[in-house]
Design a protein around this motif. Structure first.
Motif, PDB file in Angstrom:
ATOM      1  N   LEU A  65      17.887 -31.511  17.018  1.00  0.00           N
ATOM      2  CA  LEU A  65      19.090 -30.903  17.010  1.00  0.00           C
ATOM      3  C   LEU A  65      19.932 -30.949  18.406  1.00  0.00           C
ATOM      4  O   LEU A  65      21.169 -31.591  18.424  1.00  0.00           O
ATOM      5  CB  LEU A  65      19.052 -29.598  16.748  1.00  0.00           C
ATOM      6  CG  LEU A  65      20.284 -28.841  16.847  1.00  0.00           C
ATOM      7  CD1 LEU A  65      21.597 -29.323  15.710  1.00  0.00           C
ATOM      8  CD2 LEU A  65      20.278 -27.296  16.346  1.00  0.00           C
ATOM      9  N   ILE A  66      19.142 -30.740  19.477  1.00  0.00           N
ATOM     10  CA  ILE A  66      19.921 -30.671  20.937  1.00  0.00           C
ATOM     11  C   ILE A  66      20.168 -32.048  21.320  1.00  0.00           C
ATOM     12  O   ILE A  66      21.288 -32.301  21.884  1.00  0.00           O
ATOM     13  CB  ILE A  66      19.243 -29.877  21.771  1.00  0.00           C
ATOM     14  CG1 ILE A  66      17.734 -30.488  22.074  1.00  0.00           C
ATOM     15  CG2 ILE A  66      19.095 -28.393  21.481  1.00  0.00           C
ATOM     16  CD1 ILE A  66      17.086 -29.707  23.307  1.00  0.00           C
ATOM     17  N   LEU A  67      19.348 -32.913  20.792  1.00  0.00           N
ATOM     18  CA  LEU A  67      19.448 -34.229  21.372  1.00  0.00           C
ATOM     19  C   LEU A  67      20.784 -34.855  20.572  1.00  0.00           C
ATOM     20  O   LEU A  67      21.562 -35.588  21.042  1.00  0.00           O
ATOM     21  CB  LEU A  67      18.275 -35.165  21.122  1.00  0.00           C
ATOM     22  CG  LEU A  67      17.003 -35.131  21.860  1.00  0.00           C
ATOM     23  CD1 LEU A  67      15.921 -36.021  21.445  1.00  0.00           C
ATOM     24  CD2 LEU A  67      17.417 -35.415  23.273  1.00  0.00           C
ATOM     25  N   ASP A  68      20.931 -34.682  19.351  1.00  0.00           N
ATOM     26  CA  ASP A  68      21.984 -35.336  18.395  1.00  0.00           C
ATOM     27  C   ASP A  68      23.255 -34.183  18.929  1.00  0.00           C
ATOM     28  O   ASP A  68      24.531 -34.922  18.905  1.00  0.00           O
ATOM     29  CB  ASP A  68      21.775 -34.957  17.145  1.00  0.00           C
ATOM     30  CG  ASP A  68      22.780 -36.168  16.468  1.00  0.00           C
ATOM     31  OD1 ASP A  68      23.338 -37.155  16.838  1.00  0.00           O
ATOM     32  OD2 ASP A  68      23.162 -35.970  15.185  1.00  0.00           O
ATOM     33  N   LEU A  69      23.338 -33.241  19.319  1.00  0.00           N
ATOM     34  CA  LEU A  69      24.293 -32.204  19.613  1.00  0.00           C
ATOM     35  C   LEU A  69      24.838 -33.059  21.225  1.00  0.00           C
ATOM     36  O   LEU A  69      26.100 -33.176  21.348  1.00  0.00           O
ATOM     37  CB  LEU A  69      24.083 -30.837  19.983  1.00  0.00           C
ATOM     38  CG  LEU A  69      24.164 -30.191  18.485  1.00  0.00           C
ATOM     39  CD1 LEU A  69      23.307 -28.594  18.841  1.00  0.00           C
ATOM     40  CD2 LEU A  69      25.317 -29.861  18.130  1.00  0.00           C
ATOM     41  N   PHE A  70      23.884 -33.416  21.882  1.00  0.00           N
ATOM     42  CA  PHE A  70      24.143 -33.885  23.108  1.00  0.00           C
ATOM     43  C   PHE A  70      24.740 -35.249  23.056  1.00  0.00           C
ATOM     44  O   PHE A  70      25.852 -35.651  23.789  1.00  0.00           O
ATOM     45  CB  PHE A  70      22.899 -34.187  24.003  1.00  0.00           C
ATOM     46  CG  PHE A  70      23.100 -34.934  25.330  1.00  0.00           C
ATOM     47  CD1 PHE A  70      23.661 -34.111  26.551  1.00  0.00           C
ATOM     48  CD2 PHE A  70      22.730 -36.002  25.600  1.00  0.00           C
ATOM     49  CE1 PHE A  70      23.859 -34.604  27.655  1.00  0.00           C
ATOM     50  CE2 PHE A  70      22.848 -36.718  26.749  1.00  0.00           C
ATOM     51  CZ  PHE A  70      23.580 -36.089  27.766  1.00  0.00           C
ATOM     52  N   LEU A  71      24.310 -36.105  22.073  1.00  0.00           N
ATOM     53  CA  LEU A  71      24.828 -37.435  22.012  1.00  0.00           C
ATOM     54  C   LEU A  71      26.419 -37.409  21.626  1.00  0.00           C
ATOM     55  O   LEU A  71      27.356 -38.054  21.687  1.00  0.00           O
ATOM     56  CB  LEU A  71      23.845 -38.399  21.185  1.00  0.00           C
ATOM     57  CG  LEU A  71      22.791 -38.707  21.784  1.00  0.00           C
ATOM     58  CD1 LEU A  71      21.811 -39.287  20.858  1.00  0.00           C
ATOM     59  CD2 LEU A  71      22.978 -39.582  22.981  1.00  0.00           C
ATOM     60  N   ALA A  72      26.642 -36.513  20.612  1.00  0.00           N
ATOM     61  CA  ALA A  72      27.933 -36.181  20.029  1.00  0.00           C
ATOM     62  C   ALA A  72      28.898 -35.757  21.039  1.00  0.00           C
ATOM     63  O   ALA A  72      29.986 -36.296  20.941  1.00  0.00           O
ATOM     64  CB  ALA A  72      27.909 -35.330  18.743  1.00  0.00           C
ATOM     65  N   TYR A  73      28.484 -34.937  21.733  1.00  0.00           N
ATOM     66  CA  TYR A  73      29.260 -34.267  22.780  1.00  0.00           C
ATOM     67  C   TYR A  73      29.470 -35.470  23.946  1.00  0.00           C
ATOM     68  O   TYR A  73      30.653 -35.458  24.172  1.00  0.00           O
ATOM     69  CB  TYR A  73      28.597 -33.104  23.490  1.00  0.00           C
ATOM     70  CG  TYR A  73      29.347 -32.543  24.656  1.00  0.00           C
ATOM     71  CD1 TYR A  73      30.300 -31.537  24.428  1.00  0.00           C
ATOM     72  CD2 TYR A  73      28.979 -32.811  26.012  1.00  0.00           C
ATOM     73  CE1 TYR A  73      30.724 -31.048  25.470  1.00  0.00           C
ATOM     74  CE2 TYR A  73      29.720 -32.375  26.990  1.00  0.00           C
ATOM     75  CZ  TYR A  73      30.656 -31.386  26.484  1.00  0.00           C
ATOM     76  OH  TYR A  73      31.191 -30.695  27.588  1.00  0.00           O
ATOM     77  N   CYS A  74      28.559 -36.199  24.427  1.00  0.00           N
ATOM     78  CA  CYS A  74      29.087 -37.333  25.198  1.00  0.00           C
ATOM     79  C   CYS A  74      30.028 -38.356  24.646  1.00  0.00           C
ATOM     80  O   CYS A  74      31.021 -38.738  25.021  1.00  0.00           O
ATOM     81  CB  CYS A  74      27.592 -37.949  25.335  1.00  0.00           C
ATOM     82  SG  CYS A  74      26.782 -37.025  26.611  1.00  0.00           S
ATOM     83  N   ALA A  75      30.116 -38.534  23.305  1.00  0.00           N
ATOM     84  CA  ALA A  75      30.872 -39.607  22.721  1.00  0.00           C
ATOM     85  C   ALA A  75      32.215 -38.706  22.522  1.00  0.00           C
ATOM     86  O   ALA A  75      33.228 -39.487  22.532  1.00  0.00           O
ATOM     87  CB  ALA A  75      30.428 -39.954  21.305  1.00  0.00           C
ATOM     88  N   ASP A  76      32.302 -37.558  22.079  1.00  0.00           N
ATOM     89  CA  ASP A  76      33.617 -36.937  22.033  1.00  0.00           C
ATOM     90  C   ASP A  76      33.273 -35.115  22.131  1.00  0.00           C
ATOM     91  O   ASP A  76      32.662 -34.931  21.250  1.00  0.00           O
ATOM     92  CB  ASP A  76      34.271 -37.101  20.791  1.00  0.00           C
ATOM     93  CG  ASP A  76      35.441 -36.430  20.245  1.00  0.00           C
ATOM     94  OD1 ASP A  76      35.785 -35.602  21.249  1.00  0.00           O
ATOM     95  OD2 ASP A  76      36.149 -37.004  19.339  1.00  0.00           O
ATOM     96  N   GLU A  77      33.941 -34.719  23.309  1.00  0.00           N
ATOM     97  CA  GLU A  77      33.541 -33.308  23.390  1.00  0.00           C
ATOM     98  C   GLU A  77      33.975 -32.124  22.131  1.00  0.00           C
ATOM     99  O   GLU A  77      33.663 -31.300  22.176  1.00  0.00           O
ATOM    100  CB  GLU A  77      34.020 -32.872  24.708  1.00  0.00           C
ATOM    101  CG  GLU A  77      33.494 -33.528  25.935  1.00  0.00           C
ATOM    102  CD  GLU A  77      33.993 -32.862  27.185  1.00  0.00           C
ATOM    103  OE1 GLU A  77      34.886 -31.949  27.565  1.00  0.00           O
ATOM    104  OE2 GLU A  77      33.710 -33.523  28.336  1.00  0.00           O
ATOM    105  N   GLU A  78      34.926 -32.627  21.372  1.00  0.00           N
ATOM    106  CA  GLU A  78      35.433 -31.984  20.391  1.00  0.00           C
ATOM    107  C   GLU A  78      34.593 -32.207  19.047  1.00  0.00           C
ATOM    108  O   GLU A  78      35.064 -31.561  18.087  1.00  0.00           O
ATOM    109  CB  GLU A  78      37.005 -32.216  20.327  1.00  0.00           C
ATOM    110  CG  GLU A  78      37.749 -31.864  21.677  1.00  0.00           C
ATOM    111  CD  GLU A  78      37.665 -30.306  21.898  1.00  0.00           C
ATOM    112  OE1 GLU A  78      37.838 -29.695  21.029  1.00  0.00           O
ATOM    113  OE2 GLU A  78      37.330 -30.213  23.106  1.00  0.00           O
TER     114      GLU A  78
END
Length: 147
Positions: A65-78
């Protein structure tokens, strides 16, 4: 004029499905997983400490979960991650099962716990009465988790 439900739906359209394919053995990831696990346990995730096999599954679920949340956040903070809150989606033949993702561990304990602890921002999904459309539940990391 749009309804309140339309406004909520529009806010969460910037999303993609959750992806459980990410893995890392980096010490920072391990430390965050252990810290989140400890905080979830302190908040009442379980009444007693589970056995080592279940404990490892919990850690893996948190890590994915945290890895995918981090990758999504890096791509687009929103960006939000879409995920199912339907128990049947976590059965053997469904997309969540290839990493042995457990509904009770992932949704009911980790996601719900992290939402309650203000590590995640999100919304429950919905299906329109006529079953014509809707969206899955959404989540993204809060600044608390990012920090």
């Amino acid at each position: 004029m749009g309804t309140d439900r339309d406004c909520v739906k529009n806010k969460y359209e910037n999303s993609r499905p959750i992806d459980f394919n990410w893995d890392s053995e980096h010490p920072n990831v391990k430390n965050l997983v252990l810290a989140l696990q400890e905080e979830l346990f302190d908040s009442g995730m379980y009444e007693r400490m589970p056995n080592s096999k279940v404990l490892q599954r919990i850690r893996n679920h948190i890590k994915y979960l945290i890895l995918d949340l981090f990758l999504a956040y890096c791509a687009d903070e929103e960006m939000y991650l879409g995920y199912s809150r339907t128990r049947d989606r976590y059965n053997q033949d469904e997309r969540y099962n290839y990493q042995c993702i457990s509904y009770s561990i992932f949704v009911r304990r980790i996601v719900d716990g992290l939402l309650e602890l203000n590590y995640l921002d999100g919304a429950l999904g919905f299906r329109n009465v006529d079953n014509s459309n809707g969206f899955q539940s959404r989540m993204r990391p809060t600044k608390r988790l990012i920090n």
